[in-house]
Design an enzyme around this catalytic site. Structure first.
Site, PDB file in Angstrom:
ATOM      1  N   GLU A 156       6.779  12.469   5.832  1.00 19.28           N
ATOM      2  CA  GLU A 156       6.023  12.945   4.673  1.00 19.28           C
ATOM      3  C   GLU A 156       5.283  14.221   5.067  1.00 19.28           C
ATOM      4  O   GLU A 156       5.296  15.206   4.347  1.00 19.28           O
ATOM      5  CB  GLU A 156       5.032  11.865   4.202  1.00 19.28           C
ATOM      6  CG  GLU A 156       4.293  12.306   2.940  1.00 19.28           C
ATOM      7  CD  GLU A 156       3.389  11.241   2.343  1.00 19.28           C
ATOM      8  OE1 GLU A 156       3.584  10.047   2.589  1.00 19.28           O
ATOM      9  OE2 GLU A 156       2.463  11.647   1.594  1.00 19.28           O
TER      10      GLU A 156
ATOM     11  N   ARG B 122      -6.149   4.037   1.044  1.00 18.26           N
ATOM     12  CA  ARG B 122      -5.294   2.960   0.546  1.00 18.26           C
ATOM     13  C   ARG B 122      -5.616   1.630   1.246  1.00 18.26           C
ATOM     14  O   ARG B 122      -5.437   0.562   0.669  1.00 18.26           O
ATOM     15  CB  ARG B 122      -3.807   3.311   0.646  1.00 18.26           C
ATOM     16  CG  ARG B 122      -2.943   2.446  -0.268  1.00 18.26           C
ATOM     17  CD  ARG B 122      -1.495   2.907  -0.327  1.00 18.26           C
ATOM     18  NE  ARG B 122      -1.220   3.866  -1.383  1.00 18.26           N
ATOM     19  CZ  ARG B 122      -0.917   3.543  -2.649  1.00 18.26           C
ATOM     20  NH1 ARG B 122      -0.851   2.280  -3.024  1.00 18.26           N
ATOM     21  NH2 ARG B 122      -0.665   4.479  -3.532  1.00 18.26           N
TER      22      ARG B 122
ATOM     23  N   ALA C 228       4.786   7.118  -1.581  1.00 20.05           N
ATOM     24  CA  ALA C 228       3.937   6.294  -2.437  1.00 20.05           C
ATOM     25  C   ALA C 228       4.746   5.421  -3.398  1.00 20.05           C
ATOM     26  O   ALA C 228       4.253   5.049  -4.464  1.00 20.05           O
ATOM     27  CB  ALA C 228       2.924   7.152  -3.205  1.00 20.05           C
TER      28      ALA C 228
ATOM     29  N   GLU D  43       7.569   0.347  -1.093  1.00 22.15           N
ATOM     30  CA  GLU D  43       6.629  -0.147  -0.095  1.00 22.15           C
ATOM     31  C   GLU D  43       6.248  -1.622  -0.215  1.00 22.15           C
ATOM     32  O   GLU D  43       6.082  -2.299   0.799  1.00 22.15           O
ATOM     33  CB  GLU D  43       5.352   0.706  -0.132  1.00 22.15           C
ATOM     34  CG  GLU D  43       5.584   2.124   0.364  1.00 22.15           C
ATOM     35  CD  GLU D  43       4.437   3.054   0.017  1.00 22.15           C
ATOM     36  OE1 GLU D  43       4.202   3.297  -1.182  1.00 22.15           O
ATOM     37  OE2 GLU D  43       3.771   3.528   0.942  1.00 22.15           O
TER      38      GLU D  43
HETATM   39 MO1  MOS Z   1       5.248   6.845   2.164  1.00 18.92          MO
HETATM   40  S1  MOS Z   1       4.286   5.725   3.604  1.00 18.92           S
HETATM   41  O1  MOS Z   1       4.026   6.923   0.985  1.00 18.92           O
HETATM   42  O2  MOS Z   1       5.707   8.327   2.854  1.00 18.92           O
END
Ligand code: MOS
Length: 773
Positions: A226, A304, A503, A706
Site C-alpha cells: 500500500e 483502526r 481497506a 480483510e
Molecule cells: Mo490493506 S491492509 O487496507 O492494504
C-alpha cells in the site's frame, strides 16, 4: 463467473513486473542498506564498488533533485539515509549495474562506518522514553471510572500479538522506462499507483504529469504494497531520470524481508468488568503499537485498532488509549485488517480470561454481549444492519455449538494424550477508508465501434479477483458476454488520483464508479435506439446483445446500435466518479460515522492437539459469513479461505523475531514459517448468511478482503482450550503466535497436573527434551 486470471496463474502466463520484456539498455538496481539499527553515518566509501566492471552509478541522497522524503502521512522518512540510520535494512544507496549479479557483488564492496546509538526494539520501552510517532489517541464512551464500582467482576491482564511478514509471492519491485521529454513510465508492483506517482514526482522534482505508473497486476499485496512499494519504484525512476536508461529494481526475498515493515506488533493492557448477569459493563485498554522507525501508515493503522477495539460487543463504558511507539525496526505498515485484528485479539483475550475465572465458557460471554442494532460504537456510530444475533443462531442451528461442545468433552474425557479444543470468533469490521477523502474512485469506459468494451479503473488486481468483479459489472449492465469486455491495466494516465487498493473497499469504490459510467453509456445507447424506433427510451431494453422495443425483440442488435450511435457522433466513452455518501469522522472529538457499513461473521474452530508432541490439526472451521449478496461466490469464498489461513498463520506459527540489536533473525523462509497446505484446516465450511444486502456495497455484495483474516484469531483460543483440557492449571499468556514451543510450555510448564497418570513415559526427561526442541 470464474476468476479471469485463474488460467494465466496456473499456466504461468500471467505477467508481473519482472515478466515485462526488458528494453535494450536496461540496467539493474540493488539497494545498499544499513547494516545496523541505529547510528550516525561517519563515512561511506564506494570506491571499490564503483571500480567493479559493469557498475554504472551509485545513487545516494546527494543525487536527489527534489525532496529526499517519502513519508506519506508524516514526512519523517528519507528515501536514502543522509546522516543517520534508524533501522537495519534502511536504504542508503542504489547500486546500478549492467546486471543484478554485478550490483549484488558491488554491494559487498561498500565500506561503511557507523557510530552506533542506542537501539530500542520494544514498544513499551519506547513509550517509557517518550519515543512516539505522534501523540496518543483515546476513544471513549460512557464513564469507565464510575462503572468499575458497579461491576461484580473485574479482570486485568496483558495481551501481545506479534508482527507478520506479508510474504507476497512477488517481491517488491519496479521497472522504470524513459519516455520523451523527461517523462518516465514506471511499472510498479504497488497497491497504490497514485502514491508512487505523487511521491516519485516529489523526489524527482517533476510534475506528477511527467510520471506514469502502470500496474497490470501484483503478486499479492496484503497491505505490504500500500505504501511500501513506493521507495523501490522511486529508486528505479531516479536511476532512469539520471541515466536516461531503463532501470529495474526487484528486491530479492532476503532483501525484501530485511528492508520492509510488517504487521505491527502490539502489546496491550486490558481491564474488563462484568455485571452479575455477565454483561460487560466497562472495558479499558492501552495499546502499545510498535510502529518501527517512521510513521508510514501507523497513524491510520492505530486508528483502526481503536475502531475495532470492542470487536462485536456492545460495551456501555469504554476507554481505549493507543500509543504509536517509535522503535528501531523497519517501519511497520498496513497488513490485512490494518490494526483491527490486533485490537480484536485483546478483547478476545480479556473475555477468555474472564470466562476462565468465572468458570463459564467464553462463547457464553460472547453471546450475551453481542452488538445489536441501535447500539453505539465507542466512536459514536450507531450500529445498524447488525447481523450478529442472526449469525449466532444460524451457527447454532447449522452446526450445533452445544453438540460440538459435548462431543469434545466426551473425547477429552476418554483420551489422555490427545485433546480437542474449540472456540467461537465473531467478527465485526467497518468498511471505508477512515480518512474520508480517500473514499472516492473513478472508472473510464470505452465502447469501441465493433461493440467490444474497454474498462479502466483505479483498482489494482492483487489476486483478490477485483478485475473479475469489474468485468462482471460492465457485462451485467450492458448485458454483454464478459469475453467482449477487457479490463485494462491500472494506469495513472487513464484513471488519476486514485486511492490505493486497500481497506477492503476496492470493489465497492471502483465498482460503483464503473456502474455509474456504464449506466450513462447505456442510457445514450437506449436514447439512440429510441430515436431509431421513434419511441421513448423507457421502452427500450438491451438483453444479451438484442435490442427490445416494448418487450419485443427487434432486428437491432448491440453491435449495430453501437455503430449507429457512433455514426451519429455521440460519445461512446464515459468517466464515472463515485464518492461514498454520508461518512464522516471528527478526529478532535473522536466521534463520527466513519463506516459505510459493517461486515459481520462468526467462526467455529475445532482443533485436535497431540499433547505429547505439541502438534495439532485444525479439524474444522465452520463459518457463518455475512456477504450481503455475494456477486461472485467462488472469488469471495476464496478470499475467506485465504484470509482465514493467513489469520491462523499469524496466530499460531508466524514468528517474527528481531534481536536486541534490531536485527531480523527470522529473515528467510527457513526461519519464518508460514502456513502451507498441511496447515489448512481439514474442513472449511462457509455458510453464507441470507440477508437483504446493503446498498452501500457494490451490487449489495459486501466487502470481503480483510474481515475473514480475523476468523483466524479463533485458532489461538481453540488451542488454548485444548491445552487447558490437558493441563487444567495452564495459565494463559495471551501471547500470539501460539507456537509449538509455547504450546509445549503450556502443556508441561509450571502448574502441570501432579496426578496425571497417562503413559508415564510422557514425563520422562528425554521425552521432554525431545519435545521442546
Ligand atoms: Mo490493506 S491492509 O487496507 O492494504
Amino acid at each position: 463467473m470464474k476468476n479471469i486470471d485463474s488460467k494465466g496463474h496456473v499456466t504461468g502466463k500471467s505477467i508481473y513486473v519482472d515478466d515485462i520484456p526488458t528494453i535494450k539498455g536496461t540496467l539493474y538496481g540493488v539497494v545498499f542498506d544499513s547494516p545496523i539499527a541505529h547510528g550516525c553515518i561517519e563515512s561511506i566509501d564506494y570506491t571499490k564498488a564503483l571500480d567493479l566492471h559493469g557498475v554504472i552509478k551509485i545513487i545516494t541522497h546527494e543525487d536527489i533533485p527534489g525532496e529526499n522524503q517519502i513519508g506519506g502521512i508524516i514526512p519523517d522518512e528519507e528515501l536514502f539515509a543522509s546522516t543517520d540510520v534508524y533501522f537495519a535494512g534502511q536504504p542508503i544507496a542504489l547500486i546500478i549495474a549492467e546486471s543484478d549479479q554485478i550490483a549484488f557483488e558491488a554491494r559487498k564492496l561498500v565500506d561503511i562506518n557507523i557510530s552506533e546509538k542506542e537501539v530500542i526494539v520494544d514498544s513499551r520501552e519506547a513509550q517509557k522514553k517518550d519515543q512516539l510517532i505522534f501523540p496518543p489517541r483515546t476513544f471513549s464512551l460512557g464513564d469507565t471510572e464510575s462503572a468499575w464500582k458497579k461491576c461484580a467482576h473485574v479482570f486485568k491482564g496483558q495481551a501481545h500479538s506479534n508482527g507478520q511478514e506479508h510474504l507476497y509471492i512477488e517481491t517488491q519491485g519496479a521497472y522504470a522506462v524513459p519516455l520523451e521529454n523527461g517523462h518516465i513510465r514506471i511499472s510498479s508492483s504497488t497497491q497504490g499507483p497514485t502514491a508512487v506517482q505523487r511521491t516519485a514526482a516529489k523526489v524527482l522534482n517533476v510534475g506528477m504529469h511527467k510520471i506514469e505508473v502502470d500496474v497490470v497486476r501484483i503478486g499479492g499485496g496484503f497491505g505490504g504494497k500500500e505504501d511500501q512499494a513506493t521507495p523501490w519504484a522511486i529508486m528505479a525512476a531516479l536511476g532512469t531520470q539520471i541515466l536516461n536508461q531503463p532501470v529495474k529494481v526487484i528486491l530479492s526475498r532476503l532483501d525484501d524481508m530485511r528492508m520492509t515493515g510488517k504487521r505491527h506488533p502490539y502489546s496491550s493492557d486490558y481491564k474488563v468488568g462484568f455485571s452479575d448477569d455477565l454483561k460487560i459493563m466497562a472495558y479499558e485498554t492501552t495499546f502499545f503499537q510498535n510502529a518501527g522507525a517512521a510513521a508510514d501508515l501507523s497513524p491510520a493503522v492505530m486508528e483502526r485498532t481503536l475502531f475495532h477495539g470492542t470487536n462485536s460487543y456492545f460495551i456501555p463504558n469504554v476507554k481505549m488509549t493507543a500509543y504509536s511507539c517509535k522503535t528501531n525496526l523497519p517501519p511497520n505498515t498496513a497488513f490485512r485488517g490494518f490494526g483491527g485484528p490486533q485490537g480484536m485479539f485483546v478483547i478476545e483475550s480479556a473475555l477468555a480470561h474472564a470466562a476462565k475465572e468465572l468458570s463459564v465458557s467464553t462463547h457464553q460471554l460472547q453471546k450475551i454481549n453481542l452488538l445489536k442494532n441501535g447500539d453505539k460504537f465507542p466512536y459514536g456510530q450507531i450500529a445498524d444492519g447488525v447481523e450478529l444475533t442472526k449469525i449466532w443462531s444460524e451457527m447454532e442451528s447449522k452446526f450445533d455449538i452445544e453438540a460440538v461442545q459435548n462431543r469434545i468433552h466426551e473425547f477429552n474425557s476418554t483420551n489422555a494424550d490427545v485433546k480437542k479444543g474449540f472456540s467461537l470468533m465473531p467478527v465485526t469490521f467497518g468498511i471505508s477508508f477512515t480518512k474520508k477523502p480517500m473514499n472516492q474512485a473513478r472508472a473510464l469506459v470505452h465502447i469501441y465501434t465493433d461493440g467490444s468494451v474497454g474498462v479502466s479503473t483505479g483498482a489494482v488486481e492483487m489476486g483478490q479477483g477485483v478485475n473479475t468483479k469489474m468485468i462482471q459489472i460492465a457485462s451485467q449492465i450492458f448485458s454483454l458476454d464478459p469475453k467482449r469486455v477487457k479490463l485494462e491495466s491500472t494506469n495513472t494516465t487513464r484513471v488519476a488520483n486514485t486511492s490505493p487498493s486497500a481497506a477492503s473497499s476496492t470493489a465497492d469504490l471502483n465498482g460503483k464508479a464503473l456502474q455509474q459510467a456504464c449506466n450513462v453509456l447505456l442510457e445514450r445507447l437506449k436514447n439512440c435506439a429510441a430515436d431509431h424506433f421513434g419511441i421513448s427510451s423507457q421502452d427500450i431494453d438491451i438483453k444479451s446483445g438484442i435490442v427490445y422495443s416494448k418487450g419485443v425483440a427487434t432486428d437491432l442488435n448491440w453491435d449495430k446500435l453501437v455503430l449507429m450511435t457512433f455514426l451519429k457522433r455521440i460519445c461512446l466513452t464515459e468517466n464515472g466518479h463515485y464518492a461514498t455518501p454520508r461518512i464522516n469522522f471528527d478526529m478532535k472529538k473522536e466521534k463520527g460515522n466513519p463506516f459505510a457499513y459493517h461486515v459481520f461473521g462468526l467462526a467455529l474452530t475445532e482443533v485436535t492437539l497431540d499433547c505429547i508432541r505439541g502438534t495439532y490439526n485444525f479439524d474444522a472451521v465452520r463459518i457463518v459469513h455475512d456477504f450481503g449478496n455475494t456477486m461472485n461466490p467462488s472469488v469471495d469464498f476464496g478470499q475467506i479461505e485465504g484470509g482465514l489461513v493467513q489469520g491462523i498463520g499469524w496466530m499460531t506459527m508466524e514468528e517474527i523475531f528481531y534481536n536486541q540489536d534490531g536485527q531480523l533473525m527470522s529473515n528467510s523462509l527457513s526461519t519464518y514459517k508460514i502456513p502451507d497446505i498441511y496447515s489448512v484446516p481439514k474442513e472449511v465450511v462457509i455458510e453464507p448468511l441470507k440477508t437483504k444486502g446493503n446498498e452501500m456495497a457494490i451490487l449489495k455484495s459486501k466487502a470481503v478482503g480483510e474481515p475473514p483474516l480475523m476468523y483466524g484469531i479463533g485458532a489461538y483460543f481453540s488451542l488454548e482450550n485444548a491445552v487447558r483440557a490437558f493441563n487444567p492449571n495452564f495459565s494463559s499468556t495471551f501471547d500470539a503466535p501460539f507456537t509449538h514451543e509455547k504450546i509445549l510450555m503450556g502443556l508441561f510448564g509450571a502448574g502441570r497436573p501432579e496426578s496425571h497418570d497417562s503413559n508415564n513415559v510422557l514425563w520422562s526427561s528425554d521425552r521432554m527434551v525431545g519435545a521442546t526442541i
